[in-house]
Motif scaffolding. Structure first.
Motif, short mmCIF file in Angstrom:
data_model
loop_
_atom_site.label_atom_id
_atom_site.label_comp_id
_atom_site.label_asym_id
_atom_site.label_seq_id
_atom_site.Cartn_x
_atom_site.Cartn_y
_atom_site.Cartn_z
N ASP A 2 0.83 -1.19 0.00
CA ASP A 2 0.00 0.00 0.00
C ASP A 2 0.87 1.25 0.00
O ASP A 2 2.06 1.20 0.28
N GLU A 3 0.22 2.37 -0.28
CA GLU A 3 0.93 3.64 -0.31
C GLU A 3 1.41 4.00 1.09
O GLU A 3 0.70 3.86 2.07
N THR A 64 1.46 2.47 6.48
CA THR A 64 0.56 2.78 5.37
C THR A 64 -0.74 3.34 5.92
O THR A 64 -0.96 3.39 7.11
#
Length: 94
Positions: A2-3, A64
């Motif tokens: 994930d970011e 994240t």
């Protein structure tokens, strides 16, 4: 993965301090260089996926998800023509 959260550097530092570890002790535990931990905590570099995994597991912290500022939620970006400029995408870190 994930970011990465915008406050990943603070999350790493706080979790490390909570465990009572120095940067070099954390680096030894993760089998990484102490200079990498320093750069991560200053926000100078983003962790690779493997380093991010090690940090999250060892420190029991998520790097994240939510962590952006409220101004990110209000941003709709772009121009009237539908194209983006560098200023629409880049976030300055002063």
């Amino acid at each position: 993965m994930d970011e990465i959260a915008t406050d990943y550097d603070d999350r790493i530092r706080q979790a490390r301090e909570q465990k009572g570890l120095s940067q070099s002790e954390l680096a030894n535990e993760l089998n990484e260089k102490a200079s990498l931990i320093t750069k991560l905590e200053r926000g100078d570099t983003l962790p690779t996926d493997s380093v991010q995994s090690k940090l999250e597991k060892f420190l029991d912290v998520s790097l994240t998800g939510e962590g952006g500022s409220s101004e990110d939620a209000d941003w709709d970006g772009g121009s009237a023509s539908g194209s983006y400029t560098l200023g629409d995408v880049v976030k300055r870190k002063d």
